[in-house]
Enzyme design. Structure first.
Site, PDB file in Angstrom:
ATOM      1  N   HIS A 214      -1.491  -0.951  -1.878  1.00 31.90           N
ATOM      2  CA  HIS A 214      -2.322  -0.141  -1.909  1.00 31.90           C
ATOM      3  C   HIS A 214      -3.803  -0.867  -2.253  1.00 31.90           C
ATOM      4  O   HIS A 214      -3.746  -2.096  -1.833  1.00 31.90           O
ATOM      5  CB  HIS A 214      -2.204   0.397  -3.455  1.00 31.90           C
ATOM      6  CG  HIS A 214      -2.131  -0.319  -4.514  1.00 31.90           C
ATOM      7  ND1 HIS A 214      -2.643   0.093  -5.848  1.00 31.90           N
ATOM      8  CD2 HIS A 214      -2.095  -1.645  -4.660  1.00 31.90           C
ATOM      9  CE1 HIS A 214      -2.419  -1.076  -6.633  1.00 31.90           C
ATOM     10  NE2 HIS A 214      -2.315  -2.214  -6.081  1.00 31.90           N
TER      11      HIS A 214
ATOM     12  N   CYS B  83      -8.685  -6.825  -6.127  1.00 40.75           N
ATOM     13  CA  CYS B  83      -7.821  -5.600  -5.829  1.00 40.75           C
ATOM     14  C   CYS B  83      -8.484  -4.733  -4.756  1.00 40.75           C
ATOM     15  O   CYS B  83      -8.037  -3.622  -4.443  1.00 40.75           O
ATOM     16  CB  CYS B  83      -7.612  -5.144  -7.223  1.00 40.75           C
ATOM     17  SG  CYS B  83      -6.227  -6.106  -8.042  1.00 40.75           S
TER      18      CYS B  83
ATOM     19  N   HIS C  55      -3.216  -4.865  -0.777  1.00 41.98           N
ATOM     20  CA  HIS C  55      -2.169  -5.712  -1.241  1.00 41.98           C
ATOM     21  C   HIS C  55      -1.065  -4.998  -1.570  1.00 41.98           C
ATOM     22  O   HIS C  55      -1.006  -3.663  -1.444  1.00 41.98           O
ATOM     23  CB  HIS C  55      -2.689  -6.728  -2.326  1.00 41.98           C
ATOM     24  CG  HIS C  55      -3.095  -5.845  -3.717  1.00 41.98           C
ATOM     25  ND1 HIS C  55      -4.336  -5.332  -3.521  1.00 41.98           N
ATOM     26  CD2 HIS C  55      -2.474  -5.483  -4.786  1.00 41.98           C
ATOM     27  CE1 HIS C  55      -4.271  -4.642  -4.817  1.00 41.98           C
ATOM     28  NE2 HIS C  55      -3.432  -4.954  -5.537  1.00 41.98           N
TER      29      HIS C  55
ATOM     30  N   ASP D  60       7.885   4.580  -0.838  1.00 48.21           N
ATOM     31  CA  ASP D  60       8.480   3.205  -0.239  1.00 48.21           C
ATOM     32  C   ASP D  60       8.181   2.616   0.879  1.00 48.21           C
ATOM     33  O   ASP D  60       8.043   3.579   1.858  1.00 48.21           O
ATOM     34  CB  ASP D  60      10.176   3.353  -0.455  1.00 48.21           C
ATOM     35  CG  ASP D  60      10.767   2.058  -0.381  1.00 48.21           C
ATOM     36  OD1 ASP D  60      10.143   0.952  -0.885  1.00 48.21           O
ATOM     37  OD2 ASP D  60      11.756   1.857   0.306  1.00 48.21           O
ATOM     38  N   HIS D  61       7.522   1.473   0.955  1.00 46.40           N
ATOM     39  CA  HIS D  61       7.088   0.773   2.238  1.00 46.40           C
ATOM     40  C   HIS D  61       6.037   1.628   2.932  1.00 46.40           C
ATOM     41  O   HIS D  61       6.071   1.953   4.025  1.00 46.40           O
ATOM     42  CB  HIS D  61       8.316   0.759   3.282  1.00 46.40           C
ATOM     43  CG  HIS D  61       9.203  -0.489   2.944  1.00 46.40           C
ATOM     44  ND1 HIS D  61      10.036  -0.384   1.791  1.00 46.40           N
ATOM     45  CD2 HIS D  61       9.280  -1.528   3.566  1.00 46.40           C
ATOM     46  CE1 HIS D  61      10.786  -1.522   1.768  1.00 46.40           C
ATOM     47  NE2 HIS D  61      10.311  -2.251   2.707  1.00 46.40           N
TER      48      HIS D  61
END
Length: 283
Positions: free
Chosen positions: A143, A162, A168, A208-209
């Site tokens: 994100h 961030c 990241h 996920d991923h």
């Protein structure tokens, strides 16, 4: 206080082997038990209870009975009835065993928390109250913390590194807690198979991923902080969980060893997230 015991059980005879599979066969766990009491602090000792006496009660009433046992066969409460030794029923029975002897110490049993594994546990507060049932899972995602309406410089001021444009990632750890009554037939407060399917479908598969900012339409407009991700998860699983006959109580999301948040479903209104998700899923 915390303690441990090892025991075998099977989710039978009232559960379908076709649905619950190998859980209806005899298998075992290293259970982790937490017993919480409440009372007034003694002005002389600075304690609310004699820990040695409390330990003796837990040892006598629980550990001697359950440790290295087959719960279905060796414990009369379960062997002479059709009560299924689910984690919920075991925790409720332990609460019943502990309430009176603990009251003799001048304190009240507040809560029994029983872990069947690192990924499944329950909390029971006694007196036929509803039980809190938790499951844990995880997903890996990237994100970027950046408000799309702000400049790069503004985002850097707010979010620091961030906000770097390529993003990241984290290994997110997720806990979902539901609240419900223990079913007298199944011994469950929620259909575990159904709950896992909901979490898999609404959370794990899409997240996920993924790169949340790009792959989930909701986060093209909303900054995917841990808080906003937890709110999103709360809203997309709330209604499906209610359809199982339980209530979503809490979502806890751990983003890193230094950063986590908890969202209590009762504290936020069902937002447009649920509606948006259903509309996108229908496209």
């Amino acid at each position: 206080m915390r303690s441990h015991f090892s025991a075998a059980h099977r989710l039978a005879p009232n559960l379908s082997a076709e649905k619950y599979g190998k859980c209806t066969r005899t298998h075992g766990h290293n259970y982790h038990l937490e017993v919480t009491v409440e009372g007034e602090m003694d002005g002389r000792t600075g304690m609310i209870v004699d820990l040695g006496c409390l330990h003796e009660i837990v040892e006598r009433e629980i550990l001697e009975l359950f440790d290295h046992s087959c719960i279905n066969e060796d414990i009369p409460y379960f062997s002479t009835s059709h009560i299924v030794p689910t984690t919920e029923n075991i925790a409720r029975y332990m609460s019943d065993l502990l309430q009176f002897p603990i009251s003799q110490l001048g304190v009240k049993l507040s809560r029994v928390k029983l872990f069947e594994s690192d990924h499944l546990w329950v909390e029971y507060e006694g007196k036929d109250s509803e039980i809190f049932f938790s499951v844990a899972t995880g997903f890996s995602a990237a994100h970027r913390l950046a408000d799309p309406t702000l400049s790069l410089e503004k985002n850097q001021t707010i979010y620091g590194k961030c906000s770097r444009i390529n993003g990241h990632g984290h290994n997110y750890y997720l806990e979902v807690t539901v609240q419900g009554e223990i079913d007298s037939v199944t011994g469950m407060s929620v259909d575990l198979v159904g709950l896992n399917q909901i979490i898999q479908h609404y959370v794990i598969e899409p997240m996920d991923h993924s790169f949340l900012n790009q792959d989930l339409p909701y986060f093209t407009e909303v900054v995917p902080t841990a808080e906003n991700i937890a709110v999103y998860i709360t809203n997309v699983v709330r209604s499906p969980i209610e359809e199982l006959g339980a209530k979503l109580h809490k979502v806890k999301l751990i983003e890193s060893p230094n950063n986590s948040c908890e969202i209590y479903a009762r504290d936020i209104e069902e937002s447009k997230v649920d509606r948006i998700y259903r509309e996108l899923a229908a496209v």
